[in-house]
Motif scaffolding. Structure first.
Motif, short mmCIF file in Angstrom:
data_model
loop_
_atom_site.label_atom_id
_atom_site.label_comp_id
_atom_site.label_asym_id
_atom_site.label_seq_id
_atom_site.Cartn_x
_atom_site.Cartn_y
_atom_site.Cartn_z
N GLY A 153 0.81 -1.21 0.00
CA GLY A 153 0.00 0.00 0.00
C GLY A 153 0.85 1.26 0.00
N GLU A 154 1.93 1.25 0.77
CA GLU A 154 2.83 2.40 0.81
C GLU A 154 3.45 2.64 -0.57
N LEU A 155 3.84 1.56 -1.22
CA LEU A 155 4.42 1.67 -2.55
C LEU A 155 3.38 2.19 -3.55
N GLU A 156 2.16 1.71 -3.44
CA GLU A 156 1.09 2.17 -4.34
C GLU A 156 0.80 3.66 -4.16
N ARG A 157 0.82 4.14 -2.91
CA ARG A 157 0.61 5.58 -2.65
C ARG A 157 1.73 6.41 -3.27
N LEU A 158 2.95 5.95 -3.16
CA LEU A 158 4.06 6.68 -3.77
C LEU A 158 3.97 6.64 -5.29
N ASP A 159 3.54 5.52 -5.83
CA ASP A 159 3.40 5.38 -7.28
C ASP A 159 2.31 6.31 -7.83
N ALA A 160 1.35 6.67 -7.02
CA ALA A 160 0.26 7.55 -7.45
C ALA A 160 0.66 9.03 -7.43
N ARG A 161 1.81 9.35 -6.88
CA ARG A 161 2.25 10.75 -6.84
C ARG A 161 2.45 11.30 -8.25
N LYS A 162 2.36 12.61 -8.35
CA LYS A 162 2.51 13.28 -9.65
C LYS A 162 3.97 13.61 -9.96
N THR A 163 4.89 13.18 -9.13
CA THR A 163 6.32 13.40 -9.38
C THR A 163 7.00 12.08 -9.68
N ARG A 164 8.12 12.13 -10.36
CA ARG A 164 8.91 10.94 -10.68
C ARG A 164 9.70 10.50 -9.46
N LEU A 165 9.63 9.22 -9.18
CA LEU A 165 10.38 8.61 -8.10
C LEU A 165 11.11 7.40 -8.67
N ALA A 166 12.09 6.92 -7.93
CA ALA A 166 12.82 5.72 -8.34
C ALA A 166 12.82 4.72 -7.19
N ALA A 167 12.42 3.49 -7.50
CA ALA A 167 12.41 2.40 -6.53
C ALA A 167 13.60 1.49 -6.80
N TYR A 168 14.45 1.32 -5.81
CA TYR A 168 15.61 0.44 -5.90
C TYR A 168 15.30 -0.81 -5.11
N VAL A 169 15.39 -1.97 -5.75
CA VAL A 169 15.15 -3.25 -5.09
C VAL A 169 16.51 -3.93 -4.90
N VAL A 170 16.81 -4.25 -3.64
CA VAL A 170 18.09 -4.87 -3.28
C VAL A 170 17.80 -6.25 -2.69
N GLU A 171 18.54 -7.27 -3.14
CA GLU A 171 18.41 -8.58 -2.51
C GLU A 171 19.45 -8.67 -1.40
N VAL A 172 19.03 -9.28 -0.28
CA VAL A 172 19.87 -9.32 0.91
C VAL A 172 19.76 -10.69 1.56
N CYS A 173 20.89 -11.22 1.99
CA CYS A 173 20.91 -12.41 2.82
C CYS A 173 21.20 -11.96 4.25
N THR A 174 20.28 -12.22 5.15
CA THR A 174 20.49 -11.78 6.53
C THR A 174 21.50 -12.65 7.27
N SER A 175 21.79 -13.83 6.74
CA SER A 175 22.77 -14.70 7.39
C SER A 175 24.21 -14.28 7.10
N CYS A 176 24.55 -14.16 5.81
CA CYS A 176 25.95 -13.89 5.47
C CYS A 176 26.22 -12.44 5.07
N GLY A 177 25.17 -11.69 4.71
CA GLY A 177 25.37 -10.29 4.34
C GLY A 177 25.49 -10.04 2.85
N TRP A 178 25.31 -11.08 2.02
CA TRP A 178 25.30 -10.86 0.57
C TRP A 178 24.22 -9.84 0.25
N ASN A 179 24.54 -8.93 -0.65
CA ASN A 179 23.54 -7.97 -1.12
C ASN A 179 23.91 -7.52 -2.51
N HIS A 180 22.89 -7.30 -3.32
CA HIS A 180 23.12 -6.85 -4.69
C HIS A 180 21.87 -6.13 -5.18
N LEU A 181 22.08 -5.07 -5.92
CA LEU A 181 20.98 -4.35 -6.54
C LEU A 181 20.33 -5.25 -7.59
N VAL A 182 19.01 -5.41 -7.50
CA VAL A 182 18.28 -6.27 -8.42
C VAL A 182 17.73 -5.45 -9.58
#
Length: 123
Positions: free
Chosen positions: A86-115
């Motif tokens: 719902g929070e993402l949908e509200r931001l998507d409805a805004r009249k301004t351009r936004l950028a959503a960055y999706v990052v994958e994360v492993c909470t065990s070892c700390g691997w992370n990478h921009l998806v």
């Protein structure tokens, strides 16, 4: 994944992810270089992340979580970590351009990478 539908402005980082993992498998990178998620990113993965359904490609002990951060006008400089669809949908409805960055994360070892980076908003 909170940002699941592809849009024309999507930038996908699967090839870069695979190149990074290939470098690690060849021995060009050590695990410390790969598993460097900051504590806040790991916490966000636990409390705001969406389980990706894929095991960590580094430790294979835990599942990855996708964490989404949105950047743009009238948002904090460090972005807003999205915790609900719902929070993402509200931001998507805004009249301004936004950028959503999706990052994958492993909470065990700390691997992370921009998806992926996805455009939001109607502006």
């Amino acid at each position: 994944n909170l940002v699941s539908s592809c849009r024309p402005a999507d930038i996908d980082y699967r090839l870069a992810r695979q190149a990074t993992l290939d470098s690690w498998h060849r021995g060009d990178l050590n695990r410390h270089d790969l598993c460097d998620a900051q504590s806040m990113l790991r916490r966000n993965a636990v409390y705001c992340g969406v389980r990706a359904g894929e095991a960590c490609p580094v430790c294979e002990d835990d599942y990855l979580a996708h964490v989404t951060y949105v950047f743009g006008p009238r948002l904090p400089a460090h972005g807003r970590c999205i915790s609900t669809k719902g929070e993402l949908e509200r931001l998507d409805a805004r009249k301004t351009r936004l950028a959503a960055y999706v990052v994958e994360v492993c909470t065990s070892c700390g691997w992370n990478h921009l998806v992926r980076i996805t455009s939001l908003g109607t502006g």
